[in-house]
Design a protein around this motif. Structure first.
Motif, PDB file in Angstrom:
ATOM      1  N   ARG A 165      35.641  38.253  33.648  1.00 28.35           N
ATOM      2  CA  ARG A 165      36.317  39.271  32.843  1.00 28.35           C
ATOM      3  C   ARG A 165      36.016  39.039  31.361  1.00 28.35           C
ATOM      4  O   ARG A 165      36.203  37.935  30.852  1.00 28.35           O
ATOM      5  N   PRO A 223      29.530  39.407  35.496  1.00 27.05           N
ATOM      6  CA  PRO A 223      30.423  39.423  36.666  1.00 27.05           C
ATOM      7  C   PRO A 223      29.677  39.768  37.953  1.00 27.05           C
ATOM      8  O   PRO A 223      29.902  39.141  38.998  1.00 27.05           O
ATOM      9  N   GLU A 224      28.777  40.765  37.878  1.00 26.66           N
ATOM     10  CA  GLU A 224      28.072  41.178  39.100  1.00 26.66           C
ATOM     11  C   GLU A 224      27.133  40.090  39.609  1.00 26.66           C
ATOM     12  O   GLU A 224      26.937  39.933  40.805  1.00 26.66           O
ATOM     13  N   ALA A 264      29.227  37.582  41.429  1.00 26.17           N
ATOM     14  CA  ALA A 264      29.600  38.098  42.747  1.00 26.17           C
ATOM     15  C   ALA A 264      28.436  37.983  43.721  1.00 26.17           C
ATOM     16  O   ALA A 264      28.601  37.569  44.865  1.00 26.17           O
ATOM     17  N   PHE A 319      42.047  40.124  43.670  1.00 30.56           N
ATOM     18  CA  PHE A 319      42.863  40.381  42.482  1.00 30.56           C
ATOM     19  C   PHE A 319      44.360  40.313  42.780  1.00 30.56           C
ATOM     20  O   PHE A 319      44.814  40.744  43.839  1.00 30.56           O
ATOM     21  N   VAL A 360      43.154  47.283  41.183  1.00 36.31           N
ATOM     22  CA  VAL A 360      43.254  48.534  40.437  1.00 36.31           C
ATOM     23  C   VAL A 360      42.961  49.739  41.349  1.00 36.31           C
ATOM     24  O   VAL A 360      42.175  49.637  42.294  1.00 36.31           O
ATOM     25  N   ILE A 385      41.224  53.253  41.876  1.00 38.79           N
ATOM     26  CA  ILE A 385      40.112  53.987  41.268  1.00 38.79           C
ATOM     27  C   ILE A 385      39.949  55.346  41.957  1.00 38.79           C
ATOM     28  O   ILE A 385      39.191  55.483  42.914  1.00 38.79           O
ATOM     29  N   PHE A 426      31.956  52.794  47.848  1.00 46.70           N
ATOM     30  CA  PHE A 426      32.114  51.547  47.098  1.00 46.70           C
ATOM     31  C   PHE A 426      31.584  50.353  47.893  1.00 46.70           C
ATOM     32  O   PHE A 426      30.759  49.570  47.408  1.00 46.70           O
ATOM     33  N   LEU A 478      32.050  40.620  52.352  1.00 41.11           N
ATOM     34  CA  LEU A 478      31.050  40.085  51.426  1.00 41.11           C
ATOM     35  C   LEU A 478      30.747  38.609  51.696  1.00 41.11           C
ATOM     36  O   LEU A 478      29.786  38.063  51.170  1.00 41.11           O
ATOM     37  N   ASP A 491      37.520  53.286  32.111  1.00 43.48           N
ATOM     38  CA  ASP A 491      38.569  52.311  32.358  1.00 43.48           C
ATOM     39  C   ASP A 491      37.964  50.908  32.570  1.00 43.48           C
ATOM     40  O   ASP A 491      37.240  50.673  33.534  1.00 43.48           O
ATOM     41  N   ASP A 492      38.249  50.000  31.649  1.00 42.24           N
ATOM     42  CA  ASP A 492      37.689  48.639  31.715  1.00 42.24           C
ATOM     43  C   ASP A 492      38.052  47.922  33.005  1.00 42.24           C
ATOM     44  O   ASP A 492      37.247  47.204  33.582  1.00 42.24           O
ATOM     45  N   GLU A 493      39.300  48.111  33.419  1.00 41.57           N
ATOM     46  CA  GLU A 493      39.750  47.397  34.617  1.00 41.57           C
ATOM     47  C   GLU A 493      39.003  47.863  35.854  1.00 41.57           C
ATOM     48  O   GLU A 493      38.626  47.062  36.708  1.00 41.57           O
ATOM     49  N   ALA A 494      38.799  49.181  35.927  1.00 42.71           N
ATOM     50  CA  ALA A 494      38.060  49.723  37.070  1.00 42.71           C
ATOM     51  C   ALA A 494      36.624  49.234  37.041  1.00 42.71           C
ATOM     52  O   ALA A 494      36.039  48.865  38.060  1.00 42.71           O
ATOM     53  N   PHE A 544      35.523  46.464  35.759  1.00 39.26           N
ATOM     54  CA  PHE A 544      35.475  45.057  36.140  1.00 39.26           C
ATOM     55  C   PHE A 544      35.629  44.894  37.649  1.00 39.26           C
ATOM     56  O   PHE A 544      34.950  44.076  38.271  1.00 39.26           O
ATOM     57  N   TYR A 545      36.491  45.702  38.221  1.00 36.03           N
ATOM     58  CA  TYR A 545      36.707  45.614  39.668  1.00 36.03           C
ATOM     59  C   TYR A 545      35.400  45.860  40.426  1.00 36.03           C
ATOM     60  O   TYR A 545      35.034  45.104  41.328  1.00 36.03           O
ATOM     61  N   LEU A 546      34.681  46.897  40.022  1.00 38.92           N
ATOM     62  CA  LEU A 546      33.420  47.214  40.700  1.00 38.92           C
ATOM     63  C   LEU A 546      32.380  46.118  40.470  1.00 38.92           C
ATOM     64  O   LEU A 546      31.677  45.697  41.393  1.00 38.92           O
ATOM     65  N   ARG A 547      32.307  45.659  39.230  1.00 44.39           N
ATOM     66  CA  ARG A 547      31.306  44.627  38.916  1.00 44.39           C
ATOM     67  C   ARG A 547      31.638  43.319  39.620  1.00 44.39           C
ATOM     68  O   ARG A 547      30.737  42.596  40.063  1.00 44.39           O
ATOM     69  N   ALA A 548      32.925  43.017  39.757  1.00 40.78           N
ATOM     70  CA  ALA A 548      33.336  41.784  40.428  1.00 40.78           C
ATOM     71  C   ALA A 548      32.984  41.808  41.916  1.00 40.78           C
ATOM     72  O   ALA A 548      33.096  40.799  42.601  1.00 40.78           O
ATOM     73  N   ARG A 549      32.580  42.995  42.407  1.00 43.49           N
ATOM     74  CA  ARG A 549      32.124  43.062  43.795  1.00 43.49           C
ATOM     75  C   ARG A 549      30.606  43.121  43.885  1.00 43.49           C
ATOM     76  O   ARG A 549      30.034  43.479  44.906  1.00 43.49           O
ATOM     77  N   GLU A 556      26.331  46.840  36.265  1.00 45.15           N
ATOM     78  CA  GLU A 556      27.050  47.560  35.222  1.00 45.15           C
ATOM     79  C   GLU A 556      26.654  49.034  35.176  1.00 45.15           C
ATOM     80  O   GLU A 556      27.495  49.929  35.086  1.00 45.15           O
TER      81      GLU A 556
END
Ligand SMILES: Nc1ncnc2c1ncn2[C@@H]1O[C@H](COP(=O)(O)OP(=O)(O)OP(=O)(O)O)[C@@H](O)[C@H]1O
Ligand SMILES: [Mg+2]
Lengths: 254, 440
Positions: A50, A72-73, A76, A84, A88, A90, A98, A162, B384-387, B389-394, B398
């Motif tokens: 983050r 971050p990617e 992962a 989390f 969040v 979406i 997704f 994953l 939305d930064d949080e959204a 980050f959520y996608l990138r964290a998976r 970017e």
């Protein structure tokens, strides 16, 4: 697998993590406990990449790589997973789109072929079953309108899909009823192996009855003030955090 | 170039244009053309001092001496493949540089009940019908571009559907621009749909090159009692094009008008979409999406006129602006004293991706009846930064994550394109544009 050394982190100018040292090896399960606001989620989020968090000092090695330099990617794709604390919502991005995108980026990174639609759905079904989730959720937007428990199960479902090397679960047990807790534990234990490691952030002993940790750490005010085995978690459950906090303040007062 | 010079340029072109008209010069409509050009001469081009043009300056357009096309340019039939739809049986009406192309068009519908034709041919073959409606719905009193279009009206699409006809296959109007001459076309469309009839119309604007040209479009739509029109407009003009569009829709009792307007192209774009709810129990659904990149300027003015009671209007416009793009949204709704029990919803949301992108968004509600329900809302935000980050964290990169979130943002507009292949094509185009933007 993971080596955190002297990690100091600030959020919006406030120092939250004040020098964390933590080593996690393959095959281990670590539990991190600690009072509200002590920095547990901050640690989990910094490890996942983050960007809002500012690293002031320290380093983090993940399988020999400098983790803090990775996007971050990239983390992962290299097998790091964060479940989390507050997943969040979406709207407008369907779960299936997704997950397909995430899986294919992961496979691509490891030089594997993309899954075709048939293979993808077969895999989905298998993993959904593991966490007792309805297939209908796939056609919905990510976490949109999911109940608290569904959101948590969704995190474990994604983890199962994953197959990470290092999973960090941030209070995945909070707000779960006993059945859901068992389901989540089953998902986690399935992942547990000689090659993987798991970090569980929790306030409660009860999850640790199902996922027995090798180590327990107590985080207070941005520092790990005590580490021990599973017995420590039991003691915290019975006596709260005050006695460890008192332990910390002693040297300060002296 | 002086503004008066350029105005004179259009006026002198009118004289040349008049000479080129043959029989059409003898019709009563030609008087309308003449009064339109004198109106234009009086009005001139709008400047930012004009209330309706405060945020859109047409000055860059006035630096070009656009010419009227003289003959239908040849483009290979294959180019149509990129613009048409595989799974649809379409009736294609194709224009190249504003002139009807007989060769590229393919119109299966045509009977006494249904007319799909170029306006130019219809002015000869269905003169009574055309002149009964042409110019009846739209006014050029205070709109120079409509005046200009009316003066030069000579081609466009004429669609007429008699009462009680349901037309399943969409009618697809394709406007292609090509060549390196700086051309202007004053396309004029007239859609007349009879009582209880239903029709789907797709309009799409494309360019084969980065040419500078000017499309000055006017569309009149008449939706008779209980009729339903689905109208999709896809604007993918050249990045150097000027696109000005004035649409006037008039709805009669219990009719339904649904429209989705997508603006992806054009350097300077202005759409005026006016809907008059002229009798009770009408329904209007206006959806729009605009994507601005580089220095694109995209302006959407909508005006819903609730003239009669018990009508429902629903409007949702969304924009994504990147780089130095500018957007304008002005949503005017009038509820006349007579229009009790009106239900009007309006929402406008914009994502600004950079600090240099900007939007001027303004709802403009004028309500003169007391028993009505009107809501409006405008939001401007960032991704939305949080959204993200959520996608990138998976493990989602970017670029891809950004494209997914932008796409999600507009999904509630796109889902109103009810023709699946059209929606999917738009989806794909837009995602391509999102990722292209990030790479450049
Ligand atoms: N984005 C942020 N902006 C400002 N302050 C933040 C932000 N994120 C965390 N903090 C602050 O950092 C401190 C640590 O928060 P963190 O979420 O890491 O605690 P936690 O140990 O996970 O607590 P809990 O048990 O309640 O989940 C808190 O005081 C919190 O308010
Ligand atoms: Mg927390």
């Amino acid at each position: 697998m993971l080596k955190v050394k002297g990690l100091k982190v600030a959020v919006e100018g406030n120092e939250i993590l004040k020098g964390i040292d933590l080593e996690v090896n393959k095959g281990e399960v670590h539990a991190i406990m600690g009072p509200n606001g002590s920095g547990k989620s901050t640690l989990a989020n910094v490890l996942a990449g983050r960007e809002e968090y500012e690293v002031l000092a320290g380093e983090v090695l993940y399988n020999g790589q400098n983790l803090l330099d990775m996007k971050p990617e990239e983390r992962a794709r290299e097998g790091l997973f964060l479940a989390f604390q507050y997943p969040v919502e979406i709207p407008g991005v369907s779960m299936s789109n997704f997950l397909k995108t995430a899986l294919n980026e992961l496979r691509d990174h490891h030089g594997q072929e993309k899954l075709d639609a048939m293979e993808f759905f077969a895999l989905m079904r298998e993993k959904l079953k593991l966490v007792n989730m309805d297939e209908k959720l796939l056609s919905r937007s990510i976490n949109e309108g999911f109940s608290g428990g569904e959101k948590k199960r969704n995190e474990i479902f994604q983890m199962a899909l994953l197959e990470p090397k290092l999973a960090i679960l941030d209070e995945t047990d909070s707000g779960l009823d006993i059945d859901a807790l068992k389901i989540v534990s089953k998902g986690v234990n399935q992942l547990r192996s000689q090659d993987n490691a798991i970090i569980i952030v929790t306030h409660y002993q009860r999850l640790l009855n199902y996922i027995v940790p090798d180590f327990v750490h107590v985080l207070v005010d941005g520092k790990i003030v005590k580490s021990g085995d599973k017995g420590l978690a039991l003691k915290l459950d019975e006596q709260g955090y005050d006695w460890v906090k008192d332990n910390v303040s002693e040297p300060v007062a002296a | 170039m002086e503004i008066t010079d350029i105005k004179q340029w259009y006026i002198s072109n009118f004289e040349l244009f008049e000479e080129s008209l043959n029989g059409s010069r003898e019709t009563p409509f030609h008087e309308v053309r003449r009064s339109a050009i004198s109106k234009f001469s009086e009005l001139g081009f709008p400047t930012p001092r004009h209330e309706e043009w405060k945020y859109t300056n047409v000055a860059p357009m006035l630096e070009h001496k656009f010419k009227l096309p003289t003959e239908v340019a040849k483009v290979p039939k294959e180019v149509l493949r990129d613009f048409t739809f595989d799974t649809l049986k379409e009736n294609l009406v194709v224009f190249v540089n504003g002139l009807f192309s007989e060769e590229l068009s393919n119109i299966a519908l045509n009977s006494d009940d249904i007319i799909v034709s170029s306006l130019r041919n219809a002015m000869v073959n269905h003169a009574d019908l055309v002149y009964k409606h042409l110019g009846r719905y739209v006014s050029f009193e205070d709109e120079s571009f409509t005046a200009l279009n009316t003066a030069f009206t000579n081609d466009g699409t004429f669609i007429f559907v008699t009462d009680n006809k349901v037309i399943e296959d969409p009618i697809h109007l394709i406007y292609i621009s090509d060549g390196d001459t700086e051309l202007v076309s004053h396309l004029r469309n007239l859609f007349i749909v009879g009582k209880n009839s239903q029709v789907k119309i797709i309009e799409s604007f494309h360019s084969l090159s980065d040419t500078t040209y000017f499309n000055n479009l006017v569309t009149e739509v008449f939706v008779d009692e209980c009729a339903i029109i689905d109208h999709i407009k896809l604007q993918e003009e050249s990045i150097n094009a000027f696109h000005i569009s004035n649409s006037q829709v008039q709805q009669e009792r219990q009719s339904v008008y649904r429209t989705v307007n997508i603006d992806l192209g054009g350097g300077l774009v202005r759409n005026n979409l006016n809907v008059l709810l002229n009798d009770e129990h009408c329904e209007s659904h206006l959806f729009g999406f605009f994507l601005g990149q580089g220095t694109q300027h995209i302006d959407n003015h909508t005006f819903i006129d609730h003239a009669k009671p018990h009508c429902f209007s629903n409007e949702l416009y969304k924009g994504i602006l990147d780089d130095k793009a500018r957007g304008v949204f002005n949503g005017k709704i009038i509820v006349r004293p007579d229009a009790q029990k009106t239900n009007a919803l309006q929402s406008n949301k914009t994502l600004l991706l950079t600090d240099d992108a900007s939007i001027n968004a303004k709802p403009q509600l004028e309500i003169f009846a007391d028993d009505v329900k009107c809501t409006h809302g405008a939001t401007i935000g960032q991704l939305d930064d949080e959204a993200m980050f959520y996608l990138r964290a998976r493990g989602i990169g970017e670029e891809m994550a950004g494209a997914m979130l932008r796409h999600a943002f507009i999904s509630d507009v796109l889902e109103n394109i009810k023709i699946e292949e059209v929606r999917e094509r738009m989806d794909a185009h837009i995602i391509e544009r999102f990722t292209k933007a990030l790479k450049s």
